[in-house]
Enzyme design. Structure first.
Site, short mmCIF file in Angstrom:
data_model
loop_
_atom_site.label_atom_id
_atom_site.label_comp_id
_atom_site.label_asym_id
_atom_site.label_seq_id
_atom_site.Cartn_x
_atom_site.Cartn_y
_atom_site.Cartn_z
N LYS A 13 5.57 45.47 42.25
CA LYS A 13 4.73 44.85 41.80
C LYS A 13 4.98 43.26 41.43
CE LYS A 13 4.74 46.61 37.06
NZ LYS A 13 5.96 46.54 37.08
N ARG A 88 -0.02 47.62 29.72
CA ARG A 88 0.81 48.87 30.27
C ARG A 88 0.31 49.79 29.54
NH1 ARG A 88 5.81 46.35 31.63
NH2 ARG A 88 7.47 47.42 32.08
N ARG A 124 19.52 48.01 42.51
CA ARG A 124 19.20 46.70 42.43
C ARG A 124 20.28 46.16 41.44
NH1 ARG A 124 13.39 45.45 39.48
NH2 ARG A 124 14.28 46.34 37.60
N ARG A 157 20.93 45.78 35.57
CA ARG A 157 20.34 45.69 34.24
C ARG A 157 20.59 47.19 33.48
NH1 ARG A 157 14.12 44.21 35.71
NH2 ARG A 157 13.76 45.66 34.17
N ARG A 168 11.92 55.54 31.52
CA ARG A 168 10.87 54.53 31.83
C ARG A 168 9.67 54.91 32.68
NH1 ARG A 168 13.85 49.89 34.49
NH2 ARG A 168 12.05 48.35 33.92
P1 AMP Z 1 9.42 45.07 33.19
O1 AMP Z 1 10.37 43.85 33.63
O2 AMP Z 1 8.07 44.74 33.61
O3 AMP Z 1 9.96 46.52 33.85
O4 AMP Z 1 9.78 45.14 31.86
C1 AMP Z 1 10.96 45.36 31.13
C2 AMP Z 1 11.14 45.72 29.87
O5 AMP Z 1 10.25 44.79 29.01
C3 AMP Z 1 10.16 47.09 29.83
O6 AMP Z 1 11.00 48.33 29.86
C4 AMP Z 1 9.67 47.07 28.22
O7 AMP Z 1 10.68 47.30 27.23
C5 AMP Z 1 9.16 45.63 28.07
N1 AMP Z 1 8.03 45.17 28.38
C6 AMP Z 1 7.75 44.37 29.41
N2 AMP Z 1 6.63 44.42 29.37
C7 AMP Z 1 5.65 45.18 28.52
C8 AMP Z 1 4.40 45.45 28.09
N3 AMP Z 1 3.53 44.90 28.77
N4 AMP Z 1 4.34 46.23 26.78
C9 AMP Z 1 5.45 46.69 26.29
N5 AMP Z 1 6.83 46.44 26.86
C10 AMP Z 1 6.96 45.65 27.91
#
Ligand code: AMP
Length: 223
Positions: A13, A88, A124, A157, A168
């Site tokens: 995305k 989310r 990654r 990461r 996740r």
């Molecule tokens: P992402 O890069 O979108 O996979 O986000 C990495 C991490 O950031 C996630 O696993 C959450 O811990 C936190 N995070 C990102 N966006 C959100 C969100 N909308 N709500 C809650 N936690 C978030």
């Protein structure tokens, strides 16, 4: 226009949000990027969320809503914006409605299986210095473990480790279901096969956005 991209980590995305930003000029707002930056800069927010993120758990709704609120009211977001990784869950979706209730929205759910996510994310590698992203499966750096752009060391990461990826994915499926149903009821949800090529996925997304923009124009003209 508000564009929302739903999909598990590794569904692509972020890449699609970049393409949308490039073609339509709608700024991309990624809550994951904003939170990672806070962690990297060692801000108060960063300290608060670091361990939650490393475990692949969700940060408090209030925290992410505040980050988004601050961004979407900027002048560059006036014509529209693309949300990547937010909302989310249903609570975040309803919170978004409250802070910006006027925009027509288009929501894409990018569908990818858990096996494919595991394959993609475990390959990654990221550069914490400049944000570049590589993949040992299909987008390797020229020198193993070193960023092509800035020469810094590449890392995996914490939340791209297999056990965290699985956690996740599970959390994603549980929290996204009511949100997907909410957007389905409002008839703004479009499901996209995320196991296609980046170009084909973008083609599908673009044709839907173009149609939505032209419908929007028609409804304005007929008023
Ligand atoms: P992402 O890069 O979108 O996979 O986000 C990495 C991490 O950031 C996630 O696993 C959450 O811990 C936190 N995070 C990102 N966006 C959100 C969100 N909308 N709500 C809650 N936690 C978030």
């Amino acid at each position: 226009m508000r564009i929302i991209l739903l999909g598990p980590a590794g569904s692509g995305k972020g890449t699609q949000a970049d393409q949308i930003q490039k073609v339509y000029g709608y700024p991309k707002i990624s809550t994951g990027d904003l939170l990672r930056k806070a962690v990297q800069d060692g801000t108060e927010l960063g300290h608060k969320v670091k361990s939650i993120m490393e475990q692949g758990k969700l940060v408090d709704d209030e925290i992410v809503l505040e980050l988004v609120r601050e961004k979407i009211h900027r002048p560059e977001c006036q014509a529209g914006y693309v949300l990547d990784g937010f909302p989310r869950n249903l609570n975040q979706g309803l919170g978004l409605e409250k802070i910006d209730s006027t925009r027509p929205e288009t929501v894409f759910e990018i569908l990818v299986t858990e096996e494919e996510i595991l394959r993609r994310l475990s390959g990654r590698r990221v550069c914490l210095q400049c944000g570049a992203v590589y993949n040992i499966n299909n987008n390797q750096p020229k020198v193993d473990g070193v960023c092509d752009l800035c020469g810094s060391r590449l890392i995996i990461r914490e939340d791209d480790k297999p056990e965290v990826i699985k956690e996740r994915f599970k959390i994603y499926l549980e929290s996204i279901k009511p949100l997907v149903e909410y957007y389905q009821r409002r008839k703004v949800l479009f499901q996209i096969d995320g196991e296609n090529t980046v170009e084909n996925i973008f083609r599908s997304i673009k044709s839907i956005i173009d149609k939505r923009i032209s419908e929007g124009r028609q409804s304005v003209n007929s008023k």
